[in-house]
Design a protein around this motif. Structure first.
Motif, PDB file in Angstrom:
ATOM      1  N   LEU A 132       0.889  -1.160   0.000  1.00 42.59           N
ATOM      2  CA  LEU A 132       0.000   0.000   0.000  1.00 42.59           C
ATOM      3  C   LEU A 132       0.926   1.208   0.000  1.00 42.59           C
ATOM      4  CD1 LEU A 132      -2.513  -1.106   2.805  1.00 42.59           C
ATOM      5  CD2 LEU A 132      -2.705  -1.449   0.330  1.00 42.59           C
ATOM      6  N   GLU A 133       0.817   2.058  -1.056  1.00 44.91           N
ATOM      7  CA  GLU A 133       1.759   3.159  -1.185  1.00 44.91           C
ATOM      8  C   GLU A 133       1.115   4.343  -1.892  1.00 44.91           C
ATOM      9  OE1 GLU A 133       5.020   1.793  -3.591  1.00 44.91           O
ATOM     10  OE2 GLU A 133       3.691   0.987  -5.106  1.00 44.91           O
ATOM     11  N   PRO A 134       1.667   5.553  -1.661  1.00 45.88           N
ATOM     12  CA  PRO A 134       1.175   6.719  -2.402  1.00 45.88           C
ATOM     13  C   PRO A 134       1.310   6.465  -3.900  1.00 45.88           C
ATOM     14  CG  PRO A 134       2.590   7.388  -0.588  1.00 45.88           C
ATOM     15  CD  PRO A 134       2.722   5.896  -0.711  1.00 45.88           C
ATOM     16  N   GLY A 135       0.281   6.772  -4.641  1.00 45.63           N
ATOM     17  CA  GLY A 135       0.291   6.549  -6.075  1.00 45.63           C
ATOM     18  C   GLY A 135      -0.162   5.155  -6.460  1.00 45.63           C
ATOM     19  N   GLY A 136      -0.512   4.337  -5.481  1.00 44.84           N
ATOM     20  CA  GLY A 136      -0.963   2.963  -5.722  1.00 44.84           C
ATOM     21  C   GLY A 136      -2.124   2.620  -4.811  1.00 44.84           C
ATOM     22  N   ASP A 137      -2.257   1.353  -4.496  1.00 40.96           N
ATOM     23  CA  ASP A 137      -3.310   0.934  -3.577  1.00 40.96           C
ATOM     24  C   ASP A 137      -3.058   1.558  -2.206  1.00 40.96           C
ATOM     25  OD1 ASP A 137      -4.249  -0.597  -5.654  1.00 40.96           O
ATOM     26  OD2 ASP A 137      -3.754  -2.524  -4.747  1.00 40.96           O
ATOM     27  N   HIS A 138      -4.145   1.883  -1.499  1.00 38.53           N
ATOM     28  CA  HIS A 138      -4.028   2.495  -0.179  1.00 38.53           C
ATOM     29  C   HIS A 138      -5.352   2.376   0.567  1.00 38.53           C
ATOM     30  CE1 HIS A 138      -5.342   5.659  -3.002  1.00 38.53           C
ATOM     31  NE2 HIS A 138      -6.065   6.113  -1.992  1.00 38.53           N
ATOM     32  N   ILE A 139      -5.316   2.690   1.854  1.00 36.70           N
ATOM     33  CA  ILE A 139      -6.512   2.740   2.684  1.00 36.70           C
ATOM     34  C   ILE A 139      -6.903   4.208   2.783  1.00 36.70           C
ATOM     35  CG2 ILE A 139      -7.474   2.315   4.971  1.00 36.70           C
ATOM     36  CD1 ILE A 139      -5.308   0.089   5.267  1.00 36.70           C
ATOM     37  N   MET A 140      -8.089   4.561   2.278  1.00 37.93           N
ATOM     38  CA  MET A 140      -8.548   5.945   2.214  1.00 37.93           C
ATOM     39  C   MET A 140      -9.438   6.277   3.401  1.00 37.93           C
ATOM     40  SD  MET A 140      -8.124   8.317  -0.012  1.00 37.93           S
ATOM     41  CE  MET A 140      -8.539  10.017   0.248  1.00 37.93           C
ATOM     42  N   LEU A 141      -9.097   7.327   4.125  1.00 41.23           N
ATOM     43  CA  LEU A 141      -9.890   7.814   5.247  1.00 41.23           C
ATOM     44  C   LEU A 141     -10.550   9.119   4.808  1.00 41.23           C
ATOM     45  CD1 LEU A 141      -7.327   6.217   6.415  1.00 41.23           C
ATOM     46  CD2 LEU A 141      -7.926   7.292   8.557  1.00 41.23           C
ATOM     47  N   MET A 142     -11.872   9.137   4.757  1.00 39.86           N
ATOM     48  CA  MET A 142     -12.601  10.318   4.291  1.00 39.86           C
ATOM     49  C   MET A 142     -13.283  11.025   5.456  1.00 39.86           C
ATOM     50  SD  MET A 142     -14.274   8.939   0.832  1.00 39.86           S
ATOM     51  CE  MET A 142     -13.654   7.476   0.110  1.00 39.86           C
ATOM     52  N   ASP A 143     -13.411  12.331   5.328  1.00 42.14           N
ATOM     53  CA  ASP A 143     -14.109  13.130   6.349  1.00 42.14           C
ATOM     54  C   ASP A 143     -13.588  12.808   7.747  1.00 42.14           C
ATOM     55  OD1 ASP A 143     -15.773  14.280   4.368  1.00 42.14           O
ATOM     56  OD2 ASP A 143     -17.087  12.523   4.454  1.00 42.14           O
ATOM     57  N   ILE A 144     -12.277  12.945   7.932  1.00 43.68           N
ATOM     58  CA  ILE A 144     -11.701  12.560   9.216  1.00 43.68           C
ATOM     59  C   ILE A 144     -12.359  13.330  10.367  1.00 43.68           C
ATOM     60  CG2 ILE A 144      -9.529  11.752   8.255  1.00 43.68           C
ATOM     61  CD1 ILE A 144      -8.218  14.332   9.258  1.00 43.68           C
ATOM     62  N   ALA A 145     -12.507  12.648  11.498  1.00 42.41           N
ATOM     63  CA  ALA A 145     -13.211  13.190  12.661  1.00 42.41           C
ATOM     64  C   ALA A 145     -12.329  14.114  13.495  1.00 42.41           C
ATOM     65  CB  ALA A 145     -13.715  12.036  13.527  1.00 42.41           C
TER      66      ALA A 145
END
Length: 191
Positions: A132-145
């Motif tokens: 998992l790396e920038p520019g590739g697959d990754h875990i996306m965290l949206m609307d962080i709390a």
């Protein structure tokens, strides 16, 4: 069973692998003692034996980290190492830092690089790894709390295709590379 996996020295990684291997071996012995030995009346492995949730216990996350940010979106990275003889599929991820967490990929679409949710989750091959790396697959965290500041430790729970879970902790780092933007206004194709 949840296992916390954290980054560290090579010695700690070897120790972690030994502990994980010992835990998995103990669980296999306990399951075998409670079951039918994993074989059907024909002597063939039963379906339960071939899809055992024990595979998830041997997934290691090496060098996990999260891009530090004050608000909006961010992403988590690391190397997923599968120490079993069966593929392991990560179906989803959760963290208390974000109400919406997705498994993402960067892919070419109509001649442009787009970020999108990865169909089918992330498959970590048997006795292999998946980065998992920038520019590739990754875990996306949206609307962080809350802000994710450099040095913060963020806990994640991985849910596998078989329903089992495992935990790991990633440290937040400042990062401006890969020319990616995790800006909420960014145009993303959600597949």
């Amino acid at each position: 069973m949840s296992i916390a996996v954290q980054s560290g020295s090579s010695h700690r990684k070897a120790t972690r692998r030994a502990v994980l291997s010992g835990v998995a071996s103990t669980i296999v012995v306990l399951v075998a003692a409670c079951g039918d030995g994993g074989t059907s009346a024909t002597g063939q492995p039963s379906p339960e034996a071939s899809t055992s949730p024990l595979a998830a216990a041997a997934l290691v996350v090496e060098d996990p980290w999260v891009k530090a940010t004050d608000d909006g979106m961010t992403a988590a990275f690391g190397v997923l190492v599968n120490e079993t003889s069966a593929d392991i599929t990560i179906a989803s991820v959760a963290t208390d830092v974000s109400p919406v967490v997705e498994l993402h990929e960067m892919a070419m679409q109509d001649g442009a690089m787009v970020m999108r949710e990865k169909d089918g989750g992330i498959v970590v091959p048997a006795n292999g790894s998946h980065t998992l790396e920038p520019g590739g697959d990754h875990i996306m965290l949206m609307d962080i709390a809350r802000p994710v500041l450099p040095g913060d430790e963020v806990a994640f729970t991985l849910t596998f295709a078989d329903g089992t879970t495992s935990q790991f902790t990633a440290v937040a780092k400042p990062f401006a590379g890969a020319e990616e933007s995790y800006d909420p206004d960014m145009d993303m194709d959600n597949g």
